[in-house]
Design an enzyme around this catalytic site. Sequence first.
Site, mmCIF file in Angstrom:
data_model
loop_
_atom_site.group_PDB
_atom_site.id
_atom_site.type_symbol
_atom_site.label_atom_id
_atom_site.label_comp_id
_atom_site.label_asym_id
_atom_site.label_seq_id
_atom_site.Cartn_x
_atom_site.Cartn_y
_atom_site.Cartn_z
ATOM 1 N N HIS A 94 -11.931 25.476 -23.871
ATOM 2 C CA HIS A 94 -13.043 24.882 -23.163
ATOM 3 C C HIS A 94 -12.691 24.224 -22.170
ATOM 4 O O HIS A 94 -11.602 24.354 -21.204
ATOM 5 C CB HIS A 94 -13.981 23.752 -23.880
ATOM 6 C CG HIS A 94 -12.616 22.460 -24.240
ATOM 7 N ND1 HIS A 94 -11.601 22.351 -24.955
ATOM 8 C CD2 HIS A 94 -12.480 21.616 -23.460
ATOM 9 C CE1 HIS A 94 -11.000 21.368 -24.747
ATOM 10 N NE2 HIS A 94 -11.229 20.586 -23.433
ATOM 11 N N GLU A 148 -13.321 15.576 -29.462
ATOM 12 C CA GLU A 148 -14.182 15.357 -28.285
ATOM 13 C C GLU A 148 -15.526 15.372 -28.287
ATOM 14 O O GLU A 148 -15.816 16.749 -28.745
ATOM 15 C CB GLU A 148 -13.343 14.791 -26.536
ATOM 16 C CG GLU A 148 -13.569 16.698 -26.022
ATOM 17 C CD GLU A 148 -12.537 16.764 -25.125
ATOM 18 O OE1 GLU A 148 -11.676 16.183 -24.606
ATOM 19 O OE2 GLU A 148 -12.416 18.186 -24.602
ATOM 20 N N HIS A 161 -7.249 21.636 -27.077
ATOM 21 C CA HIS A 161 -6.547 20.273 -27.298
ATOM 22 C C HIS A 161 -5.934 20.423 -28.752
ATOM 23 O O HIS A 161 -6.195 21.367 -29.971
ATOM 24 C CB HIS A 161 -7.537 19.138 -27.668
ATOM 25 C CG HIS A 161 -7.740 18.795 -26.092
ATOM 26 N ND1 HIS A 161 -7.034 18.385 -25.124
ATOM 27 C CD2 HIS A 161 -8.959 18.363 -25.686
ATOM 28 C CE1 HIS A 161 -8.124 18.372 -24.307
ATOM 29 N NE2 HIS A 161 -8.991 18.417 -24.625
ATOM 30 N N ARG A 206 -2.831 23.523 -21.294
ATOM 31 C CA ARG A 206 -3.622 24.363 -19.831
ATOM 32 C C ARG A 206 -3.306 25.676 -20.389
ATOM 33 O O ARG A 206 -2.442 26.203 -20.688
ATOM 34 C CB ARG A 206 -2.946 23.668 -18.771
ATOM 35 C CG ARG A 206 -3.613 22.751 -18.156
ATOM 36 C CD ARG A 206 -3.213 22.416 -16.788
ATOM 37 N NE ARG A 206 -3.255 21.140 -16.476
ATOM 38 C CZ ARG A 206 -2.386 20.530 -15.596
ATOM 39 N NH1 ARG A 206 -0.893 21.481 -15.753
ATOM 40 N NH2 ARG A 206 -2.486 19.225 -15.936
#
Length: 324
Positions: free
Chosen positions: A178, A120, A103, A198
């Site tokens: 991740h 996150e 991200h 991605r």
Amino acid sequence: MLKPYPLQFQPEFKERVWGGRGLEQLGLTPPQGHIGEGWMIADHANGTTSVLNGALAGLGLDEIRTQYGQEWLGTKGVSEQGGRFPLLIKLLDCNDDLSVQVHPTDDYAGLPQGELGKTEMWYVMDAKPGAKIIYGLQEGVTRESLREALENGTVMDTLQQVPVEAGDTFFIPAGTVHALCAGVIVAEIQQNSDTTYRLYDYNRPGLDGKPRELHIEDSLNVTSYEGAGATTMKTSGTKPGEWLELARCPYFVVEKGVIAGDWSLNTTEDSFTVLVICEGSGSISWDDALEPIAYQAGQCFLLPANLGQYTLNGSATVLRSYLP
């Protein structure tokens, strides 16, 4: 004047190629299909949750933000630019491996208009024996060697794979490569963003039978090759009546608590509080409550900043999130 009370929302469910039916074991009722995500508290263009209970039933979180603003969401909870609710709270059922992804930060030039970066954290609610996740790059991987691995099909050799069990927690700052893998159910607290790049998707087809889009250049651009400060910890030693801090960053604080009996707490005027019930059951009472609200595993509650004193009763494990 409407008195504040704990808000519970109707989840927005998302079908994903890696999803399953695991959210049903948390008492949720997802629609048919491969349901990977329950957006439990959301105020985003791609999903907004509506209140289930009390006087505000039927109102979306966006409408609550507009109508009740800082009084309910806290002085830090509403931006002066009219920005959305700052967090997105999800439950994820990983019946299959997620794509290897990364991200961006808030300042990445390639962000879609109006979108935020995405830092996150994950709390593992359930994990099958042998379950693992992908968490960061191997030592010494560079942009050049990562691109080379993608081109010659050896990208998995560049990634760290970590075994997981229930109670493990992972902080994932933007820039950390991740992926959740098959066999885990996870609570995710994140910035209010739906931007994912991605890097690799196992060459599998999506729900429509076509390969899912990859974002190689964006992924290589936003990856933090020296590490972004990702941290992980075991939390099985959490003592009843004490908060264990799992993650703290500019966007959120997340703590784990074990309830055994009555636990008296307070909200503060600067931030709402989000409660994620990970296991167990009980009730929430507060000063103006005619009767307590029952809670059980799999439910999430938004406590307004002006709620004040409240009591958690029962036998349960909860996550508490608020703005720093």
